[in-house]
Write an enzyme that holds these catalytic residues in place. Structure first.
Site, PDB file in Angstrom:
ATOM      1  N   ARG A 163       0.964  -1.167  -0.064  1.00  0.00           N
ATOM      2  CA  ARG A 163      -0.125   0.087  -0.099  1.00  0.00           C
ATOM      3  C   ARG A 163       0.789   1.420  -0.045  1.00  0.00           C
ATOM      4  O   ARG A 163       0.569   2.372   0.484  1.00  0.00           O
ATOM      5  CB  ARG A 163      -0.936  -0.002   1.280  1.00  0.00           C
ATOM      6  CG  ARG A 163      -1.982  -1.226   1.315  1.00  0.00           C
ATOM      7  CD  ARG A 163      -2.757  -1.040   0.208  1.00  0.00           C
ATOM      8  NE  ARG A 163      -3.874  -2.044   0.284  1.00  0.00           N
ATOM      9  CZ  ARG A 163      -3.601  -3.303  -0.013  1.00  0.00           C
ATOM     10  NH1 ARG A 163      -2.368  -3.881  -0.674  1.00  0.00           N
ATOM     11  NH2 ARG A 163      -4.622  -4.453   0.023  1.00  0.00           N
ATOM     12  N   SER A 235     -11.597  -0.379   2.264  1.00  0.00           N
ATOM     13  CA  SER A 235     -10.597  -0.476   3.374  1.00  0.00           C
ATOM     14  C   SER A 235     -10.138   0.847   3.909  1.00  0.00           C
ATOM     15  O   SER A 235      -9.544   1.338   3.473  1.00  0.00           O
ATOM     16  CB  SER A 235      -9.505  -1.460   3.148  1.00  0.00           C
ATOM     17  OG  SER A 235     -10.134  -2.731   2.879  1.00  0.00           O
ATOM     18  N   GLU A 332      -5.899   3.987   5.656  1.00  0.00           N
ATOM     19  CA  GLU A 332      -5.206   3.934   4.267  1.00  0.00           C
ATOM     20  C   GLU A 332      -5.695   4.894   3.397  1.00  0.00           C
ATOM     21  O   GLU A 332      -5.505   5.280   2.300  1.00  0.00           O
ATOM     22  CB  GLU A 332      -5.835   2.401   3.503  1.00  0.00           C
ATOM     23  CG  GLU A 332      -5.448   2.203   2.307  1.00  0.00           C
ATOM     24  CD  GLU A 332      -5.747   0.570   1.870  1.00  0.00           C
ATOM     25  OE1 GLU A 332      -6.223   0.201   0.998  1.00  0.00           O
ATOM     26  OE2 GLU A 332      -5.675  -0.067   2.625  1.00  0.00           O
TER      27      GLU A 332
END
Length: 336
Positions: A163, A235, A332
């Site tokens: 990520r 998410s 995130e």
């Protein structure tokens, strides 16, 4: 084509359905359009907006949102085993995946149904079901607003990690991605090691590229809320990377704790959703916001919530997870 809107409403431009505005929105469909946009009258405060699927607006954006809208996909190279395509930044990521699957080009199928645009994918190095965008990205074409130059970054220079990428560090707030080259395989290469994907694929008749895409889509739809119905950004938290000793402690406390290898062999990756669930927060609701009842990684806007309400909920989740497990979980989602 350059199209400019002042006092641009953002309700339909962010998947959290937060009702904010931007002082200015500029849409463009050619890479060369960025030269005049960042010329003598360049915006002092700006942000590159993709599909609005990984962003949370917490206030009116007092700068300029720069949005690519070109949606072309074309083949630019081919050899005995691979095909290289170039997808423009405004292409919906899942449309690109479907394009590849229809042509039986392998590598993107596990990344089906991830919301957002192709231009946003390298920034976050989006991933799911054991695959990451960085695995198939060959190079990224961008505009460097500081040097006012069109630049191409090779895969190695993008510094893809979990990520993460160079676009979240040195190039953050400096570049606008205009297109992405991806290399796909011609030969079957099923990746079925993650979760219950293998069983879902076998139920559909085996590991064809179409069955894998269908299985991934079915799993995601069963766990994740539809953004058209319930505001969310997928998410909200990253899976934390911890020292091996921390993972061992958690497994000793509860053998069901999922633990995955990390790039650093001395560390492990934990499942943030599991931690949130075990902290008793799955299905938790506070006014107009809450934690989704089927996937604890997802924070949702039940209607009319502000970005501030979502942030307050996120901090509550972080605190309870830390109090219960001694583990920090980080957002995130990009917060503006």
């Amino acid at each position: 084509m350059i199209r400019e809107t002042t006092d641009a409403p953002l309700l339909r431009r962010n998947s959290f359905h937060v009702d904010e505005t931007a002082a200015r929105l500029i849409e463009f469909d050619r890479a060369e359009d960025l030269d005049p946009i960042f010329g003598s009258g360049r915006p002092q405060v700006w942000y590159a907006l993709g599909g609005g699927n990984n962003i949370l607006f917490t206030r009116r954006f007092e700068g300029t949102l720069i949005k690519p809208v070109a949606t072309g996909i074309r083949v630019i190279g081919e050899d005995a085993d691979t095909v290289t395509i170039c997808a423009e930044a405004g292409v919906e990521w899942d449309d690109m995946v479907a394009w590849c699957v229809e042509r039986e080009l392998w590598g993107a199928e596990n990344l089906s149904l991830i919301p957002g645009t192709v231009g946003a994918a390298p920034v976050q190095n989006i991933g799911a079901y054991g695959a990451e965008a960085g695995n198939i990205i060959l190079r990224v074409h961008l505009y460097d607003t500081l040097r006012r130059e069109h630049v191409t970054l090779e895969k190695a220079d993008c510094r893809f990690a979990y990520r993460d990428s160079i676009f979240k560090h040195e190039l953050r707030g400096r570049t606008v991605i205009t297109s992405v080259e991806l290399r796909l395989g011609k030969r079957p290469a099923p990746n079925l090691a993650y979760g219950d994907l293998k069983a879902q694929v076998e139920e559909r008749g085996g590991a064809s590229i179409g069955n894998i895409r269908d299985a991934v889509c079915a799993i995601r739809r069963s766990k994740l809320p539809d953004t058209d119905i319930l505001g969310n950004a997928g998410s909200f938290f990253k899976n934390p990377i911890v020292e091996g000793a921390v993972a061992e402690r958690l497994r000793a406390e509860d053998a069901s704790c999922p633990v995955y290898p990390a790039a650093d062999p001395a560390k492990c990756k934990l499942a943030a959703g599991w931690l949130i669930d075990r902290a008793g927060l799955k299905g938790y609701r506070s006014g107009r916001v809450g934690v989704h009842d089927r996937q604890a990684l997802v924070l949702v806007n039940f209607g009319g919530a502000t970005g501030g309400e979502v942030i307050e909920l996120a901090r509550h989740v972080q605190k309870l997870v830390h109090d219960r497990f001694g583990v920090e979980i980080d957002p995130e989602v990009n917060i503006l």
